[in-house]
Scaffold this active site. Structure first.
Site, PDB file in Angstrom:
ATOM      1  N   GLY A  89       0.829  -1.213   0.000  1.00 13.13           N
ATOM      2  CA  GLY A  89       0.000   0.000   0.000  1.00 13.13           C
ATOM      3  C   GLY A  89       0.857   1.255   0.000  1.00 13.13           C
ATOM      4  O   GLY A  89       2.019   1.221   0.410  1.00 13.13           O
ATOM      5  N   ARG A 155       0.393  -5.458  -5.214  1.00 18.87           N
ATOM      6  CA  ARG A 155       0.284  -6.596  -4.299  1.00 18.87           C
ATOM      7  C   ARG A 155       0.296  -7.845  -5.166  1.00 18.87           C
ATOM      8  O   ARG A 155       0.082  -7.773  -6.375  1.00 18.87           O
ATOM      9  CB  ARG A 155      -1.013  -6.500  -3.501  1.00 18.87           C
ATOM     10  CG  ARG A 155      -1.111  -5.241  -2.637  1.00 18.87           C
ATOM     11  CD  ARG A 155      -2.219  -5.381  -1.624  1.00 18.87           C
ATOM     12  NE  ARG A 155      -2.524  -4.132  -0.941  1.00 18.87           N
ATOM     13  CZ  ARG A 155      -1.931  -3.711   0.175  1.00 18.87           C
ATOM     14  NH1 ARG A 155      -0.982  -4.431   0.727  1.00 18.87           N
ATOM     15  NH2 ARG A 155      -2.293  -2.579   0.748  1.00 18.87           N
ATOM     16  N   GLY A 180       6.024  -2.988   3.353  1.00 18.14           N
ATOM     17  CA  GLY A 180       5.472  -3.230   4.681  1.00 18.14           C
ATOM     18  C   GLY A 180       5.803  -4.628   5.162  1.00 18.14           C
ATOM     19  O   GLY A 180       6.819  -5.221   4.756  1.00 18.14           O
ATOM     20  N   THR A 209       4.846   1.593   6.404  1.00 17.26           N
ATOM     21  CA  THR A 209       3.455   1.238   6.701  1.00 17.26           C
ATOM     22  C   THR A 209       2.779   2.418   7.369  1.00 17.26           C
ATOM     23  O   THR A 209       3.301   2.920   8.367  1.00 17.26           O
ATOM     24  CB  THR A 209       3.332   0.020   7.642  1.00 17.26           C
ATOM     25  OG1 THR A 209       2.060   0.085   8.296  1.00 17.26           O
ATOM     26  CG2 THR A 209       4.403  -0.038   8.702  1.00 17.26           C
ATOM     27  N   ASP A 211       0.046   2.064   8.778  1.00 12.75           N
ATOM     28  CA  ASP A 211      -0.602   1.478   9.958  1.00 12.75           C
ATOM     29  C   ASP A 211       0.337   1.472  11.168  1.00 12.75           C
ATOM     30  O   ASP A 211      -0.098   1.239  12.286  1.00 12.75           O
ATOM     31  CB  ASP A 211      -1.029   0.034   9.672  1.00 12.75           C
ATOM     32  CG  ASP A 211      -2.203  -0.041   8.712  1.00 12.75           C
ATOM     33  OD1 ASP A 211      -2.738   1.027   8.355  1.00 12.75           O
ATOM     34  OD2 ASP A 211      -2.579  -1.152   8.315  1.00 12.75           O
ATOM     35  N   GLU A 310     -10.559   0.693  10.752  1.00 10.31           N
ATOM     36  CA  GLU A 310     -11.301  -0.274   9.923  1.00 10.31           C
ATOM     37  C   GLU A 310     -11.290  -1.702  10.478  1.00 10.31           C
ATOM     38  O   GLU A 310     -12.212  -2.479  10.228  1.00 10.31           O
ATOM     39  CB  GLU A 310     -10.739  -0.300   8.504  1.00 10.31           C
ATOM     40  CG  GLU A 310      -9.273  -0.751   8.474  1.00 10.31           C
ATOM     41  CD  GLU A 310      -8.666  -0.818   7.089  1.00 10.31           C
ATOM     42  OE1 GLU A 310      -9.407  -0.944   6.112  1.00 10.31           O
ATOM     43  OE2 GLU A 310      -7.426  -0.738   7.002  1.00 10.31           O
ATOM     44  N   ARG A 372      -3.212   8.508   2.913  1.00 10.18           N
ATOM     45  CA  ARG A 372      -1.940   7.816   2.643  1.00 10.18           C
ATOM     46  C   ARG A 372      -1.274   8.296   1.347  1.00 10.18           C
ATOM     47  O   ARG A 372      -0.174   7.865   1.039  1.00 10.18           O
ATOM     48  CB  ARG A 372      -2.112   6.308   2.671  1.00 10.18           C
ATOM     49  CG  ARG A 372      -2.787   5.692   1.485  1.00 10.18           C
ATOM     50  CD  ARG A 372      -2.809   4.172   1.622  1.00 10.18           C
ATOM     51  NE  ARG A 372      -3.205   3.568   0.369  1.00 10.18           N
ATOM     52  CZ  ARG A 372      -3.402   2.281   0.188  1.00 10.18           C
ATOM     53  NH1 ARG A 372      -3.248   1.449   1.187  1.00 10.18           N
ATOM     54  NH2 ARG A 372      -3.753   1.806  -0.977  1.00 10.18           N
TER      55      ARG A 372
HETATM   56  N1  LIG Z   1       4.977 -14.405   3.122  1.00 11.85           N
HETATM   57  C1  LIG Z   1       5.364 -13.844   1.980  1.00 11.85           C
HETATM   58  N2  LIG Z   1       6.329 -14.403   1.226  1.00 11.85           N
HETATM   59  C2  LIG Z   1       6.740 -13.831   0.082  1.00 11.85           C
HETATM   60  N3  LIG Z   1       6.234 -12.687  -0.432  1.00 11.85           N
HETATM   61  C3  LIG Z   1       5.264 -12.069   0.272  1.00 11.85           C
HETATM   62  C4  LIG Z   1       4.780 -12.605   1.515  1.00 11.85           C
HETATM   63  N4  LIG Z   1       3.825 -11.779   1.977  1.00 11.85           N
HETATM   64  C5  LIG Z   1       3.712 -10.785   1.085  1.00 11.85           C
HETATM   65  N5  LIG Z   1       4.571 -10.938   0.057  1.00 11.85           N
HETATM   66  C6  LIG Z   1       4.707 -10.070  -1.099  1.00 11.85           C
HETATM   67  O1  LIG Z   1       5.170  -8.775  -0.706  1.00 11.85           O
HETATM   68  C7  LIG Z   1       4.540  -7.777  -1.495  1.00 11.85           C
HETATM   69  C8  LIG Z   1       3.959  -6.731  -0.606  1.00 11.85           C
HETATM   70  O2  LIG Z   1       3.038  -7.328   0.321  1.00 11.85           O
HETATM   71  P1  LIG Z   1       1.693  -6.591   0.745  1.00 11.85           P
HETATM   72  O3  LIG Z   1       1.093  -7.358   1.854  1.00 11.85           O
HETATM   73  O4  LIG Z   1       0.855  -6.340  -0.439  1.00 11.85           O
HETATM   74  O5  LIG Z   1       2.148  -5.139   1.206  1.00 11.85           O
HETATM   75  P2  LIG Z   1       3.075  -4.627   2.379  1.00 11.85           P
HETATM   76  O6  LIG Z   1       4.489  -4.869   1.985  1.00 11.85           O
HETATM   77  O7  LIG Z   1       2.762  -3.191   2.400  1.00 11.85           O
HETATM   78  O8  LIG Z   1       2.659  -5.352   3.616  1.00 11.85           O
HETATM   79  C9  LIG Z   1       3.490  -8.473  -2.351  1.00 11.85           C
HETATM   80  O9  LIG Z   1       3.935  -8.553  -3.671  1.00 11.85           O
HETATM   81  C10 LIG Z   1       3.346  -9.818  -1.702  1.00 11.85           C
HETATM   82  O10 LIG Z   1       3.012 -10.837  -2.593  1.00 11.85           O
HETATM   83  O1  LIG Z   2      -6.831  -0.957  -0.622  1.00  9.97           O
HETATM   84  P1  LIG Z   2      -5.425  -1.435  -0.491  1.00  9.97           P
HETATM   85  O2  LIG Z   2      -4.476  -0.784  -1.417  1.00  9.97           O
HETATM   86  O3  LIG Z   2      -5.333  -2.919  -0.504  1.00  9.97           O
HETATM   87  O4  LIG Z   2      -4.910  -0.961   0.927  1.00  9.97           O
HETATM   88  C1  LIG Z   2      -5.647  -1.071   2.086  1.00  9.97           C
HETATM   89  C2  LIG Z   2      -4.825  -1.409   3.257  1.00  9.97           C
HETATM   90  O5  LIG Z   2      -3.522  -0.878   3.265  1.00  9.97           O
HETATM   91  C3  LIG Z   2      -3.141  -0.551   4.592  1.00  9.97           C
HETATM   92  O6  LIG Z   2      -2.897   0.796   4.638  1.00  9.97           O
HETATM   93  C4  LIG Z   2      -1.893  -1.198   5.048  1.00  9.97           C
HETATM   94  O7  LIG Z   2      -1.240  -1.741   3.980  1.00  9.97           O
HETATM   95  P2  LIG Z   2       0.282  -2.092   3.919  1.00  9.97           P
HETATM   96  O8  LIG Z   2       0.500  -3.289   4.814  1.00  9.97           O
HETATM   97  O9  LIG Z   2       0.498  -2.361   2.493  1.00  9.97           O
HETATM   98  O10 LIG Z   2       1.043  -0.893   4.397  1.00  9.97           O
HETATM   99  C5  LIG Z   2      -4.301  -1.011   5.480  1.00  9.97           C
HETATM  100  O11 LIG Z   2      -4.539  -0.211   6.567  1.00  9.97           O
HETATM  101  C6  LIG Z   2      -5.436  -1.021   4.523  1.00  9.97           C
HETATM  102  O12 LIG Z   2      -6.393  -1.934   4.892  1.00  9.97           O
HETATM  103 MG   LIG Z   3       1.034  -5.153   5.012  1.00  9.83          MG
END
Ligand SMILES: Nc1ncnc2c1ncn2[C@@H]1O[C@H](COP(=O)(O)OP(=O)(O)O)[C@@H](O)[C@H]1O
Ligand SMILES: O=P(O)(O)OC[C@H]1O[C@](O)(COP(=O)(O)O)[C@@H](O)[C@@H]1O
Ligand SMILES: [Mg+2]
Length: 460
Positions: A89, A155, A180, A209, A211, A310, A372
């Site tokens: 995000g 994502r 994140g 993040t 959050d 949320e 954000r």
């Molecule tokens: N357990 C995991 N192992 C490998 N890649 C992951 C894992 N969790 C998330 N990712 C990858 O990291 C990227 C970012 O994860 P996401 O959850 O969307 O956002 P954030 O990094 O903000 O938490 C995505 O492309 C996702 O597929």
């Molecule tokens: O609508 P999207 O892009 O999936 O993002 C929503 C989510 O991203 C967040 O900001 C946190 O996301 P990240 O873990 O990617 O930083 C959450 O609070 C929210 O639920």
């Molecule tokens: Mg995340």
């Protein structure tokens, strides 16, 4: 989980043999209240009782490696190709981190080339690996004046080996993953895949993040800009609610599992009557429930202002006939999709107040994406720049599988495994939540049945 010194040790690619271009600046540096010298360490804990609890000599007490430039570096700077990507995000300050990395690497270390991979980890797949951006100081000069990320984000899961192939194809020596919790997990997988192939590529995480749910970082970058923006929406809703018959102001903010934005924005606006966060379950019905409190507030004051994270009250959506949280599945990255607690609250508050003769005027705002996508404020701009400097130094010194973070105001290296070992959450017994209760005057709990009570929070 009790952490030992060994859990905080940092992986290195090898011995640092090249003189750092910054070495001259470091010759007289010593630890002071404002600097941690190379070789010194930053304590994990910071109270006398916590330290005494270990009963260990100072050098064995759990501590982090300090971030910062080293006199000797692992990579020959002039032969280094760096890669940068942003994933997950959005968050204020992403462009500031990119800019800081490019400037530090290009101007001070004079690295050979900096490659920007587009749209997160997707940019490392075979399909997209050639769609890159050449990052130079000229290219990034003004990017901090805009929110979002010039590299794009995404994502969704990717194959680690395919991603390593992309790094090899581009000759990447150091990769910076600005992401994140998901991004830090992905960086860990990538690091393991690189190690399994015996490659000499450093992987560094820069935790992002809004959050603020990543551990071992005082506050994540962009968080302050985001909650400052949220504060304005709370103020607007308060004005609207106060000017309306039986006004109910409701602001929904992001915060999937952690209520930091809601808590800080409410404190900053100093006008919320109720703050609801994921960490603290609440009941709607009954004499001590939320609805009775809302009614009491509207009767006494004429209006009520609620700040809702949320992720709050998700268990209330498991009731029959409601969109239970388990039925909604996950997003492309595997994050659980949340039920619409805001819809449930709007409906139940309206029904309740109408039934008791206080038909409300509902003023609802969901500023999630607005807060954000803002430009980083002055504080976050400085913070992003300094994180970028720390990440560049760590990479050049051959540190890998780590994130850079600010812990108790010092910049440190945190092993990636620790960054994803737990989630940073508002401690219901901590002083932040106490300040929220002191400010809102809301009760500590809204009539929660014993079986749904929260479990006490613990520190690492
Ligand atoms: N357990 C995991 N192992 C490998 N890649 C992951 C894992 N969790 C998330 N990712 C990858 O990291 C990227 C970012 O994860 P996401 O959850 O969307 O956002 P954030 O990094 O903000 O938490 C995505 O492309 C996702 O597929
Ligand atoms: O609508 P999207 O892009 O999936 O993002 C929503 C989510 O991203 C967040 O900001 C946190 O996301 P990240 O873990 O990617 O930083 C959450 O609070 C929210 O639920
Ligand atoms: Mg995340």
């Amino acid at each position: 989980m009790t952490l030992q010194l060994d859990d905080l040790r940092v992986r290195r690619l090898g011995e640092c043999r090249y003189d750092s271009p910054l070495s001259e600046m470091l010759t007289t540096k010593q630890t002071s209240p404002h600097y941690v010298a190379e070789g010194d360490r930053v304590l994990l804990e910071d109270t006398v009782s916590m330290l005494a609890g270990h009963d260990l000599p100072p050098e064995q007490v759990p501590s982090f490696e300090a971030a910062g430039p080293r006199r000797k570096v692992y990579f020959d700077p002039s032969s280094v190709t760096a890669g940068i990507l942003t994933c997950g995000g959005l968050c204020p300050g992403l462009n500031n981190v990119i800019r800081g990395l490019v400037q530090e690497l290009a101007v001070h270390y004079k690295v050979k080339r900096i490659v920007g991979f587009r749209n997160g980890l997707r940019g490392l797949t075979a399909e997209y690996r050639d769609d890159t951006v050449e990052l130079t100081p000229e290219h990034v000069r003004d990017i901090h004046n805009a929110g979002g990320t010039i590299l794009g984000s995404s994502r969704g899961n990717q194959d680690p080996d395919e991603m390593v192939d992309s790094l090899v194809e581009h000759g990447i020596d150091v990769l910076f993953v600005i992401g994140g919790d998901g991004g830090m997990r992905a960086a860990t997988c990538l690091s393991k895949a690189i190690e399994a192939r015996g490659l000499d590529i450093a992987v560094l995480g820069v935790p992002k993040t809004i959050d603020n749910d990543l551990p071992f970082t005082d506050q994540s970058f962009g968080f302050q800009s985001a909650f400052a923006s949220a504060m304005d929406f709370i103020s607007s809703v308060s004005v609207e609610a106060a000017a309306s018959p039986n006004g109910v102001g409701l602001v929904k903010l992001m915060g999937r599992h952690s209520g930091f934005i809601a808590a800080y924005a409410a404190l900053a606006a100093n006008g919320a009557d109720i703050v609801l966060i994921p960490e603290i379950p609440f009941a709607l019905d009954g004499p001590d429930g939320l609805l009775a409190y809302v009614e009491h507030h509207v009767r006494e004051k004429g209006f009520v202002v609620i700040v809702l994270a949320e992720g709050a009250g998700q268990d209330l959506l498991d009731e029959p006939g409601l969109p239970g949280r388990d039925g909604l599945g996950t997003d492309a990255s595997g994050n659980v999709k949340l039920g619409r607690i805001d819809d449930l609250l709007k409906q139940r508050i309206t029904d309740h107040l109408t039934a008791v003769g206080l038909a409300p005027t509902m003023r609802y705002i969901d500023p999630s994406y607005s807060i954000r996508s803002v430009v980083a404020n002055a504080y976050d701009s400085v913070y992003c720049l300094r994180l970028a400097h720390a990440a560049a130094h760590a990479a050049m010194a051959g540190r890998t599988e780590i994130a850079v973070a600010r812990w108790r105001r010092r910049f440190v290296h945190v092993p990636l495994s620790l960054m994803t070992s737990r989630r940073n959450r508002v401690d219901p017994d901590g002083d932040l939540w106490m300040s929220v209760l002191e400010t809102t005057c809301q009760p500590a709990e809204f009539g929660v049945p014993r079986e749904r009570r929260r479990t006490p929070a613990g520190f690492c």
